[in-house]
Write a protein that holds these residues in place. Sequence first.
Motif, short mmCIF file in Angstrom:
data_model
loop_
_atom_site.label_atom_id
_atom_site.label_comp_id
_atom_site.label_asym_id
_atom_site.label_seq_id
_atom_site.Cartn_x
_atom_site.Cartn_y
_atom_site.Cartn_z
N SER A 106 0.86 -1.18 0.00
CA SER A 106 0.00 0.00 0.00
C SER A 106 0.90 1.24 0.00
O SER A 106 2.10 1.14 0.29
N ILE A 107 0.31 2.36 -0.34
CA ILE A 107 1.03 3.63 -0.32
C ILE A 107 0.31 4.59 0.62
O ILE A 107 -0.91 4.78 0.50
N PHE A 108 1.04 5.12 1.59
CA PHE A 108 0.46 6.10 2.53
C PHE A 108 1.13 7.44 2.25
O PHE A 108 2.38 7.49 2.12
N ILE A 109 0.34 8.50 2.12
CA ILE A 109 0.90 9.85 2.10
C ILE A 109 0.94 10.29 3.56
O ILE A 109 -0.12 10.47 4.18
N THR A 110 2.12 10.44 4.13
CA THR A 110 2.22 10.46 5.59
C THR A 110 2.45 11.83 6.23
O THR A 110 2.19 11.98 7.44
N VAL A 146 -4.08 6.05 2.46
CA VAL A 146 -4.04 7.00 3.59
C VAL A 146 -3.44 8.31 3.10
O VAL A 146 -2.45 8.31 2.37
N VAL A 147 -4.06 9.42 3.51
CA VAL A 147 -3.51 10.76 3.23
C VAL A 147 -3.52 11.54 4.55
O VAL A 147 -4.59 11.75 5.14
N ILE A 148 -2.32 11.89 5.00
CA ILE A 148 -2.18 12.61 6.28
C ILE A 148 -1.40 13.89 6.03
O ILE A 148 -0.34 13.86 5.39
N THR A 149 -1.94 15.00 6.50
CA THR A 149 -1.21 16.27 6.40
C THR A 149 -0.43 16.47 7.69
O THR A 149 -0.83 16.00 8.76
N TRP A 150 0.68 17.20 7.55
CA TRP A 150 1.54 17.41 8.73
C TRP A 150 1.09 18.67 9.45
O TRP A 150 1.76 19.70 9.46
#
Length: 368
Positions: free
Chosen positions: A272-276, A315-319
């Motif tokens: 899978s690919i997560f934008i972390t 998954v897409v997570i902003t910092w």
Amino acid sequence: MNKTGVAHTRRTFLGSLAAFFGLEAINNFSLIAATASLRSYAAEKGILFGTASSVVALQDLAYASLVIGQSAVTVPENALKWAALRPSPDSFNFKDGDTLCNFAQAHAMAYRGHALVWHGAMPRWFSSVANKENAEQILIKHISTVVAHYADKMHSWDVVNEAVEIADGRPDGLRNTSWLQLLGPAYIETAFRQAHGIDPKAVLVYNENFLEADDEQSERKRQAVLALLTGLKRNQVPVHALGIQSHLYGEDNTTSPRFGRFLDCIADLGLSIFITELDVRDKHLPAAVGVRDQMIADQYFNYLAFILQRRAVKVVITWGLTDRYTWITDYHPRPDAAPVRPLLYDANLQPKQAYDAVARAFKEAAVR
Ligand code: G3I
């Protein structure tokens, strides 16, 4: 529900929030105009959206209510790093990590950990205590204790963070960290196997930076990361996803065919690919806020529209969510010293064009 009812509900909700943090309820609270939820837009496409958080920022109840309203997952920005968890070789401090875990559970959010093994944010004692004889035991003790502490509560872990650095000159592209010097490349496999043995349900992530841009250095890094992950999968190492940090620059070309090929190769490995850690740095963009905000919004949309063409992206997570709390203020200030504007909400917690851009990218994405 009429306006009074809505206001009452929000006050009750925020009162419970204040109670949650053990803070006295704040009367006459200026309620944040509720915008639609990125959490729901993403969930409709099978994507988990959320943001990094910290106990300090969540003491700001206006910000906390924004995080709750928009996020289906949260990750501690710093609370689960060695520097925070390990005051001494024989002690662990889970206070802030537990507060954020409880916050996530109280608001039906998934919780993810960052990071079990990194060269950054290490405690002062490490360099004087760790050596070739005890390093593996120190690593295994850390991973076992921390993963066991959060077992069954953790959606996923960044097990190893930023292990590749082309500039260090190794044929395999590995970063010349203390872990590599003490244990050799095997530290990576050891970390994943140990984490999986303690919490077999957690999704285990290899997390990396500077993979997104269309330049030779980034391409060499992508190829080194692909080779690393290919080798781990060949050896049946329990790695389940690649975390692409996505600290972008507004001017970057982040939709190149070679980046696309890399994403497809990662998916072909069954990962899978997560934008972390998504945010968009504006240090090289024009000063005019309207122009800058639009360029940042365009980068968010173009990048996410490109990335989300791959159904492996889950998954897409902003910092962070707001310019009020961002690492970029200290780490990437603008040459003109103007306040930075990298995130989805401005410093007054009002949604910007970037918010609309992310919402549009989710609305236009295919279902996973
Ligand atoms: O908690 C201490 C505080 O007690 C002390 O008074 C203060 C002043 O020295 O420092 C505080 O710790 C700081 C910590 O953030 C919490 O605010 C550290 O100095 C500071 O170095 C740390 O910066 C974090 C950085 O990682 C290094 O760990 C940033 O907030 C965080 O956004 C950044 O996040 C990293 C990811 O983990 C990995 N990917 C890149 C990303 C951006 O650099």
